[in-house]
Structure formats: C-alpha cells, structure tokens
Design a protein around this motif. Structure first.
Motif, short mmCIF file in Angstrom:
data_model
loop_
_atom_site.label_atom_id
_atom_site.label_comp_id
_atom_site.label_asym_id
_atom_site.label_seq_id
_atom_site.Cartn_x
_atom_site.Cartn_y
_atom_site.Cartn_z
N GLU B 157 -45.44 50.42 -40.18
CA GLU B 157 -45.84 51.30 -39.03
C GLU B 157 -44.61 51.30 -38.11
O GLU B 157 -44.32 52.37 -37.27
CB GLU B 157 -46.96 50.84 -38.54
CG GLU B 157 -47.75 52.07 -37.67
CD GLU B 157 -49.34 51.63 -37.47
OE1 GLU B 157 -49.84 50.88 -38.29
OE2 GLU B 157 -49.97 52.11 -36.55
N THR B 158 -43.98 50.08 -37.64
CA THR B 158 -43.00 50.04 -36.66
C THR B 158 -41.84 50.94 -37.06
O THR B 158 -41.29 51.81 -36.69
CB THR B 158 -42.56 48.61 -36.41
OG1 THR B 158 -43.96 47.96 -35.97
CG2 THR B 158 -41.60 48.40 -35.36
N MET B 159 -41.37 50.50 -38.37
CA MET B 159 -40.10 51.17 -38.87
C MET B 159 -40.47 52.67 -38.96
O MET B 159 -39.54 53.62 -38.45
CB MET B 159 -39.89 50.57 -40.20
CG MET B 159 -39.41 49.27 -40.32
SD MET B 159 -38.36 49.28 -41.86
CE MET B 159 -37.53 47.62 -41.47
N THR B 160 -41.49 53.23 -39.39
CA THR B 160 -41.80 54.65 -39.57
C THR B 160 -41.81 55.35 -38.31
O THR B 160 -41.08 56.29 -38.03
CB THR B 160 -43.19 54.84 -40.24
OG1 THR B 160 -43.23 53.96 -41.45
CG2 THR B 160 -43.29 56.40 -40.50
N SER B 161 -42.14 54.74 -37.27
CA SER B 161 -42.49 55.28 -35.88
C SER B 161 -41.18 55.30 -35.23
O SER B 161 -40.65 56.44 -34.76
CB SER B 161 -43.45 54.20 -35.09
OG SER B 161 -43.08 54.70 -33.77
N THR B 168 -35.36 60.69 -38.60
CA THR B 168 -34.62 60.14 -39.79
C THR B 168 -35.87 60.11 -40.74
O THR B 168 -37.26 59.73 -40.60
CB THR B 168 -34.37 58.70 -39.53
OG1 THR B 168 -33.32 58.75 -38.86
CG2 THR B 168 -34.04 57.86 -40.75
N LYS B 169 -35.61 60.70 -42.03
CA LYS B 169 -36.52 60.66 -43.08
C LYS B 169 -36.64 59.29 -43.77
O LYS B 169 -35.74 58.96 -44.14
CB LYS B 169 -36.25 61.80 -44.03
CG LYS B 169 -37.33 61.94 -45.16
CD LYS B 169 -38.30 63.03 -44.99
CE LYS B 169 -38.89 63.44 -45.97
NZ LYS B 169 -40.32 64.60 -45.52
N PRO B 170 -38.04 58.79 -43.87
CA PRO B 170 -37.94 57.68 -44.70
C PRO B 170 -38.03 57.66 -46.14
O PRO B 170 -38.37 58.72 -46.81
CB PRO B 170 -39.07 56.82 -44.17
CG PRO B 170 -40.03 58.03 -44.05
CD PRO B 170 -39.03 59.08 -43.43
N ALA B 184 -49.97 55.79 -50.08
CA ALA B 184 -51.12 56.93 -50.02
C ALA B 184 -51.96 56.66 -48.82
O ALA B 184 -52.47 57.44 -48.03
CB ALA B 184 -51.98 56.86 -51.31
N TYR B 185 -51.94 55.39 -48.41
CA TYR B 185 -53.08 54.97 -47.29
C TYR B 185 -52.18 55.47 -46.01
O TYR B 185 -52.69 55.99 -45.30
CB TYR B 185 -53.08 53.26 -47.16
CG TYR B 185 -53.66 52.79 -46.00
CD1 TYR B 185 -55.02 52.79 -45.74
CD2 TYR B 185 -52.76 52.53 -45.12
CE1 TYR B 185 -55.50 52.79 -44.45
CE2 TYR B 185 -53.50 51.95 -43.82
CZ TYR B 185 -54.95 52.16 -43.53
OH TYR B 185 -55.37 51.76 -42.51
N ILE B 191 -49.64 57.91 -40.79
CA ILE B 191 -48.24 57.15 -40.32
C ILE B 191 -47.04 57.82 -41.05
O ILE B 191 -45.72 57.37 -40.28
CB ILE B 191 -48.84 55.75 -40.73
CG1 ILE B 191 -49.84 55.30 -39.92
CG2 ILE B 191 -47.27 54.70 -40.47
CD1 ILE B 191 -50.38 54.11 -40.33
N ILE B 192 -47.07 58.07 -42.29
CA ILE B 192 -45.71 58.71 -43.04
C ILE B 192 -46.42 60.39 -42.97
O ILE B 192 -47.40 60.49 -43.27
CB ILE B 192 -45.41 58.15 -43.90
CG1 ILE B 192 -46.48 57.98 -45.00
CG2 ILE B 192 -44.62 56.65 -43.83
CD1 ILE B 192 -45.96 57.57 -46.37
#
Ligand SMILES: [Zn+2]
Ligand SMILES: [Zn+2]
Ligand SMILES: [Zn+2]
Ligand SMILES: [Zn+2]
Lengths: 307, 307, 307, 307
Positions: B157-161, B168-170, B184-185, B191-192
């Motif tokens: 969650e931190t990284m995606t934020s 930046t696209k993960p 999927a969650y 979150i993503i």
C-alpha cells in the motif's frame, strides 16, 4: 492389508488461531471446551483432531505448554484412539521456537509444518465484526496488514529435524503452488522423508484461493511433482468454501479437513454449535459419494504414522 | 489507434540482484556496462529496460541513488525512447524504504512492485559455483536460506501510494498464484488502479516453478480474476527456462522479459556476452511465430504509461 | 426477478435408450412406468424430465409417436408444471428423420440436440450381463462396435431449423471438447440462437471420460468460448460417475442430470427402485452444499424457454 | 543408447487430402512433386514423411496403389533413410478397405490410424476460395457438411490387425479428447500394442481446436491415461496454428508435424513454395529452444519401429 480407496481421512481442526471469539459464541476456548469438541469430532467420524490452545479467559491464541498438556490429557481420558495433531503454526506473533516447542514436549504422532512464507491477511475480517468482546481481537486482525507468516527454509529444516527426532510426522501445510515446489526440494534433499502428507490450505488472503480451479491447480501440480498415489493429501477451504472445497477433494481422491479453525458455519447463516456437527456434515457428503470416513487406525496406516 | 495484437513487448532486465559476478564475466556491473547493455538491448528490440544498480567495484547489489542517476543519465544520453523501469525489489537485505527510494527521486514511468512475500531461496546456487570472486557472493547466497522477500500488504500500500504520487505505473511482480489474488484484492479496494500490468516471475525456489504447467496455471487464474484482454501480462523464466517460458507466453498472447537478471546463457553452455544477444534471440523466436516487438511508443500505449 | 445463483436445475432422464431391461428390473419400460417415474422425479425435485419411449413389451427403444403421446399425456394428467424434454437422440439404428419427428408433433419446450458425431461404444457392457431377457439386447449392444452416432453439420442444421419453427429450445448434448467448437461455429453462423443450453455427456466410450479432469476441460473450454455466465450448462456422468460428476458440476456452478438413462444405482450394489430416489439423492447433495433445486418455473426462466 | 531428450521428431505431411490445388500453386500433386517435396523435407530435417497420393491431372486425393508405388519408389531412389508413413485416412469418400490397402501392399514401417469418428467440416473453406481450378474442389468441400470421417471400433480393430500382420506401427491420430480414451480401451484390450505413438490433430471443425488450451487438455489427459514418458506424441496445428501449436508441443516435450497437408503458409500472406521450407522453419524454432531434429535412425528408436 491395504486400506480401501473409498476410505478418506477427516481431520477436524477444533479452534485454530484465526477466528476470534466475537465471531462465534461456540468457538472452543477453554481446555474443557477444546477437548470436548475434539471428542465430539472423533465420535462423529474424525480420525484426526488438530489442536491449538487458547487463553481460557480471553480466547487469545496461546503457546502455553500447560494448556496443551491439559487439552491432550482431557482428550486421552476419554478417547485413546483418535490421532492428535498439534499445531506448530501457532498464532500471529509467536516465534518459530515457541511454535515448535510442543513437539519435543508431547512427541505427537503428527504435527503441522508450514511449507513456506506468505502474507497472512486477516485484516479484511475486522471490518465485518461490529462488536469485539476483547481488545486483542481487532489488534491481532489489523496487525496482519504488516504480518508475514514466517517459515523460511532454515526454519523448515529445523522444525523437520526436531520432528524426526521425536517420531513426529510433519503434516505439510501448503498455501500456494510454490510451496509444492519447496516440498519437492526438501524431499529431494532428504530433509523430509517419504511418504509425505500434505494439506492444501486455501482461501487465506496472501495465499491461493479456494475455488475448484485453485484446488485443481494444486492437485495437478502435486500429481506431477510427486506421482499419482505416492503421497497423501487433504484440502482445507476457508470460510464458506469449506464444504465445496473439501467435496472437490473427495471427488479428486483426497482427504479432507473441516472444523472451526477453518469455518464457523454449518450452512448459510447457521453457526455450528460444535465441531462434531461439521464432521457429521462431512460424513453425510461422503456417504452420498459412496465413501467412508477412515478410522484412526486406518489413518495411521494411510499416513504411515509411527505410533 | 490500437496497437496490433501481434505486437509484443520485450522487457530486458539488464543485471538484477540475483546473479553474482562469479557466474559470468559478462554480467554488467558498472554504470557504463549497465547503460551500454541497456542501449544494446533497446537497439535489439527491447521496448523496456529494467534497471538495478550494483557496486561498480564488487558487483554487489546497491541501493545508492547516485549509481541509478548515473545509469539513467548514460542511457538517456543515447536513447530517449526506451521505457526505463526501475526496480523496487532491490537486493536481499535492503529495507522497503531503501527499495522504493528510486521512485520519488527519478519518477520513472514504470517501476517493479512485488505482489507478495515469499521465501527467496538462492542458496542451492552456491553449491554450483566453484570459485567465488568476492566474499559477499557466497554470504549473500547462503543467507537466503533464512531470507524472506518481504512485501506485506502494508508495504504494498505504501509503495503503490508513492508510485501514484509520482506518476509511476507499478509493474506487479507475481511469484505465485496467491499473488494474483492479492492483486485482485488491492484492485478491488482501489489501492492499485486499472489497467494493471503484471509479470509472472517463475522458477525462484520459494515461488512457483517455470514449467508450461505453471505458466498455464498463472495465466488461467489471471484470465478468471481479471478478464481476458483487460490487463497486461508478461512472463519471466529463471535460468534455462527463459526461452521456453517466454515462448509459451507469446503463444498464450502475453509479453516477455529476458535479460541477465534472469538468465546468463544464450544456449546450453554458451554465456550471453551482452543483453542485446538475449533480446535478439527473443526477436528471432517472435518472428518465427509471426509476431513483432513493440516499439517503446507502442509499449507506452499498451501499458497506459503516463509519460 | 433473476433466479438466485444457488438454484440449480435437476433434469431427470427417466429411461433413455442405452440401458437394457436385463440390467435392472426397475428400468421403466411401459408408458405407465415412464410417466409414473417422471412424476416421482418431479415430486422429488426435478424441474425437467427427459423422455425416451420404449416398446412396452420388450423394452426396446422406440420412435413410435403414439408411445410418446401416451407418456406425455400421462405425465401432464398429474403434473402441469414440470418441463418435458423429448429426446431426438433416439436409439441406435434410428434415422435422423425418425429421431426429430417428436418435435413438430409435440412442440416440446425443450428437446435434446446432439452436437457432433462419435463412436458410441456400448459393446463392452455386453460382457458384464450374464442373462439377457430379450435377444435384441445383446444384438443392440454388440452392434455398437461398428456404430457411429450420426449428427453431421447438415443434420444439426436441419434439426435446429425444425426446433426453431416449433418453439423448441435445443438442449445441446456435448460428448467431447470438439463439440463445443462445433456449437461455437453454429452460434457464430446464427444457426443456433443464444442463450444456449448445453449438457456435457461424459463417460460414453467414443466420447470424453467422466473424471473431474474431463469435466474441468469441458468447462474451461466452454467458459473461454462462450463467456462466463453467458450460457447454461449441465453435467451427466455415466454409471457410477453420476454423483461425483454432477457434484463436480454443482461446485463449478453448473446444473445436473441424473436418472436411469445414465445410471441405475443409488450406491455401490444398490439398484435405484425409482428415478425419484436418484433425484432425492441429488437434492440431498445440493442441500449439503447450500444449493436448492430450481422449480420448473425457475428452470424456464434460466433456460429462456418459450412456454 | 537412449536418444537424448532434446531430440524431437519432425514429421512432414507432404500434401494430404484436405487442401485443394486452388489454394496454392505449390501444393504437390504429381508423384514427382510429392517425392521431391518429401526428399526436400528430409534434407531440411524431417525424420518422417507422411504420404498421400493425388490424381496427377486434377490433384484429387486418390487411393490408387500405383501412384503410391511411384511416389515411394521415387523417394527411395534418392533417400533410403527417411521413415515413410503412409496414410490410411485417405480422402473424403473412400471406404475403410480402400484406405487400408496400402498397408499389405507396401508394409510401411508406420501408417496413420485414426482413433475415432468425427464430423469433418471442411465446408467453411469453400467460401474463402474465389476461383476454383477444378469442379471436384467445391464439390468435395461442400460435401463435408454431411460427412463423417468414419473410424468405428470395428474398423480400428481391422486396421490394427492388418498393421500388426505387416509389421506396420500405427500412428494414432487423435482428433479429440475422447479418442485418447478409445486408445486407452484398445490398449487395455491388447488390440494395439505398446509403446503407442499418437498424433494430436487439432483445428479440424468437428474435432478439438488448436489453441494452447486444447493442446494442454489433450496432453494432460494423455499423461494421466498413459503415464509420463511411456508413450510418444506429436502435435499438428491446422492452418495458421501450425507453428504456435507445434512450438507448444516442443515446450511440453512432444514431437511435431508440419507440412502442406496441414498448412500452406510460411508466414502471414506468404505461401510456402516447398515443404522443405516449412521443415526448415521448424528446425529454426527448435534450435532457438536448444532442441535438435531427430534423425530417421533416432526416430526409429524412439518410436520402436521394426525396420
Ligand atoms: Zn492449525
Ligand atoms: Zn529486477
Ligand atoms: Zn436421452
Ligand atoms: Zn494424412
């Protein structure tokens, strides 16, 4: 004499460490409740009972060996036959050393051995519970957002070694396909000994899902890696997947686990009052499919336990 | 205009953090070597280059932002088009904070984001290497016996934020079937953000294998969870599985990753002298299957990058 | 209002044309027996009854329209609700014209439509029967060694056209994976109309097997060709596969068919005395899996029948 | 000495009976053309050439034994090594007796043996051809709307018996999953002898499709029925699926068939001028995957041919 292929082992996981008391008033917590549920499960057809201990006041998962001693004693006072499988998974927050301590202490025939590390995401459950009985419950659930269920290769080697020394057969808990590969590695290196016994734990957030597709993926991978008929396997389905997932296992030739560690409900909206009810339901499904629950003696033969 | 379905993205992972210098004299280590290999890969047909930094003296994986700055600068001096994807996987021993620091610093279009925690067992490799050039090499490999590649839900969650904030696209790295469920969650919770881009990293001990069965299991699970045609996906095969696994991906409609992070050999017993050689081989296979490498511009359109 | 996803259609195939009277004294043969079995099946929970006629003296499969008229009349005298599905598969030796004649005559809501040609190998059964009641029985079984169940593309087009003219929905019988592709072709050409209803007939020698792997192969192929949730499907398992195969269908989200056309036994060594018993057993399995039998009205809505 | 697992047999099917001369000016028709194409294919790397005859004037599939004699003679005049596999599939309209007559006449090492009956729907092709060179072409294609490729259990038993008497190994042609079950039955009854050799013919309308999912379904079923490593198998992909489907087979450990019987194109829009070109392309793909074409001697050892 070989056990008939229509005999299938039912393991009943009495209370576990995932569910919290606020989710069901019937969740066994005290040694008396846990032991009585285990005896009821055995009477209903379970050949194996899988045991965790909880703090009798708060229901919090506990690594206290005295609680385990009390539970095992109470079960054995009434039932000398059922196979007792002790957890080494423990609860979130326990160290590997704490988790494995039951093995040298009780030398169980069978103990769980987790075959890899995964995120262990119980936190979405917290949103579904309105009133918590105990403050540790939401704390534990929310903590899992940053929790990893740790079972490194070094830890697996240590645990297996302790089990080997104590005549304990590891029940290998598989949470994802990669864990099958890790088991294949440990088997090839001689770290775990054949015949292996695996349990596919499906439906934990962080691990594989509990759909029939997931069970098929695990099963066909295991067939390929270990060879048809050369290993034992069982399925767990978390929550409402318990009966579809285990029924799928039966159809594919596998064994099953039910119980309040995995699922609290007998059917939609109907809480199980006792682990024996969940086992009885499993036996009814088996019967419709022309299968029979294995006795503890048959389970010992199938799993090559050393009792 | 939509990119043709016969266009497939080749990502080239230049050096990574798994292989050690003792395994190949051609493993790029210095910023010059890494940048030159990236440029060669792009010239050979790679639309994306995936970058890790290493200590230029010892080849040890490094989180030093100055090294990243130097590498990116040298690539961009000669190639303004290729998509640069920076790692946030880092190397064994780095913290999550160290790993993600490249994102706010360089605001890359694309950065890797690992979708779960697993055992990361590189230690069997140590037995296959006779002479180590550097003492950190066997130490790092052997350390992985008790190593977990940590990517908790909180860390994701931190990284995606941080990625969202920096445009930046993960690139979601999937090491096992359960990681698809975790994605999927995260997707369901917002979150993503869609459209997601996933990479199936196969063949790491602790994660899923790299056989065609494993790729099929991952692929059919993703199709079920995310919907055919509604996401991007690519395959990595570790070691000698690189070309069978990626060719399988092509046949199933996916994109591919090659490069010395994953595989050091062009063929049995033949070390690749340059990442460009691995890309060129991938292009030859594509051509035989009537497919073409996507250009960087086409890759940006396919992945919905925000450059 | 949409029918709940926990409602599943039970079709009961009362007598068929495969089994011979020597295999069970309970196989319904006369119009009275067939009608009474159909009524019993409906009372037990079947929403659809699938009807073949037999010569009332010899039990031989018959294309005599008067027999069909008598059977349908006797069912409708007592039950106006159950969906009646008439066979167009007929019995070995009947022409396509004979087989389809029931459609213009009775304009049934639903009629079977076989989706391809296969070898239809009943001959191994002959070796298992010691005493034959009627000489036509071994003759019919042995004849199948050189028999093909003929359903060419031209025949399918003719049959479908006759069904369309008479407001009859084809229940597409699928004996192998290729039949799914043939249906996809017919659908794409507009020869059959959506929403399609398919039945996977498993375990006939010449067609696909009835293991869970076969059902999974059929199911995943159909999901890919027709789209999840966009078609109806059901499973038949020949012989002792009846309950494992149909239970597998339930778990995968499908409908089911049971009945003496497919299977004569309630359990190992126990002949069903009545089709109602087989339906009741299916209902018990559904109940354990938190599913409910669809009513005839719900079946009509699910299958988009035009009654 | 065992043949290395990296050796894979390429069979080249020179002309077949499906394609019509109007589809490609390069389709070999005369004995000279067919023989020369076979020799070119062998020179390019094919260990087996699969032969049908055609009327030299019209290109129509022919059962004329003199044409076969001429073709075989011309091949053997220049190449004594390549394995010659004669068809017993013939062309649409030939009887089983006509089809199998080549076996007693030429006693080939290897001959095709079709493992079941299916609809054989070539008719959609007719719409794609604008100008027909010969009137038999559209007549043959359209006729297949009501055509069944007949291979009953009785016919299979007859054919196999004739092959056994003549030292001919049957190459079992599998058009759908059910054919694998039929082969398992024939094998269990001793009608066909191990080690069996199967070829999965994918993409014929009426049979299974040619996607990677279909090949996986066939392959996993065969692995289950016959045991990994205990049989030989190869893949055919009709039309543009030729190279994806055969490459998939290579990745899964199988052998391959290419050639103008199955596919007329080298790539999108580019007709193959010679069967050797198709074989050469297959060899290039093999090489990229670190595989090598088996020699005829190696193919004989792998398939246990009795030359
Ligand atoms: Zn437990
Ligand atoms: Zn990387
Ligand atoms: Zn029928
Ligand atoms: Zn042929």
């Amino acid at each position: 004499m070989a056990v008939a292929s229509t005999k299938r082992i039912i393991c009943c996981a009495i209370t576990g460490s995932i569910h919290v008391p606020s989710q069901s008033p019937y969740l066994p917590i005290t040694p008396d409740q846990i032991a009585q549920n285990a005896i009821d499960a055995a009477n209903a057809g379970a050949a194996i009972v899988h045991i965790h201990a909880r703090n009798p006041e708060t229901g919090q998962p506990s690594a206290d060996l005295e609680l385990y001693r009390e539970i095992v004693g109470k079960i054995r006072a009434q039932n000398q036959e059922v196979v007792i499988c002790l957890t080494t998974g423990g609860g979130a927050g326990m160290t590997v050393e704490q988790r494995v301590a039951v093995v040298p202490e009780f030398k169980p025939e069978l103990a769980s051995m987790n075959a890899g590390s995964i995120n262990w995401g119980l936190f979405p459950v917290a949103d579904k519970i309105k009133d918590f009985k105990f403050p540790w419950e939401p704390a534990m659930l929310n903590m899992t957002k940053s929790f990893i269920f740790e079972n490194t290769f070094a830890a697996m080697e240590t645990m297996t070694s302790i089990m080997n020394e104590n005549g304990t057969k590891p029940e290998l808990e598989v949470y994802d396909v990669g864990h099958l590969y890790s088991i294949a590695y440990l088997l090839q290196k001689g770290i775990i000994k054949p015949p292996i016994t695996m349990q596919y734990v499906t439906g934990i957030l962080g691990g594989i899902g509990s759909t029939p597709y997931d069970i098929m993926n695990l099963h066909t991978t295991a067939e390929r890696l270990f060879g048809t008929g050369k290993y034992n396997w069982s399925v767990i389905g978390a929550g409402k997947a318990e009966f579809p997932a285990t029924t799928m296992a039966l159809i594919l030739g596998g064994h099953v686990r039910v119980g309040m560690e995995d699922n609290l409900y007998l059917g939609k909206g109907v809480l199980a009052k006792n682990n024996g009810e969940l086992v009885a339901k499993m036996v009814r499904i088996m019967t419709e499919l022309d299968l029979q629950p294995a006795t503890p003696a048959e389970a010992r033969e199938l799993l090559a336990l050393s009792k």
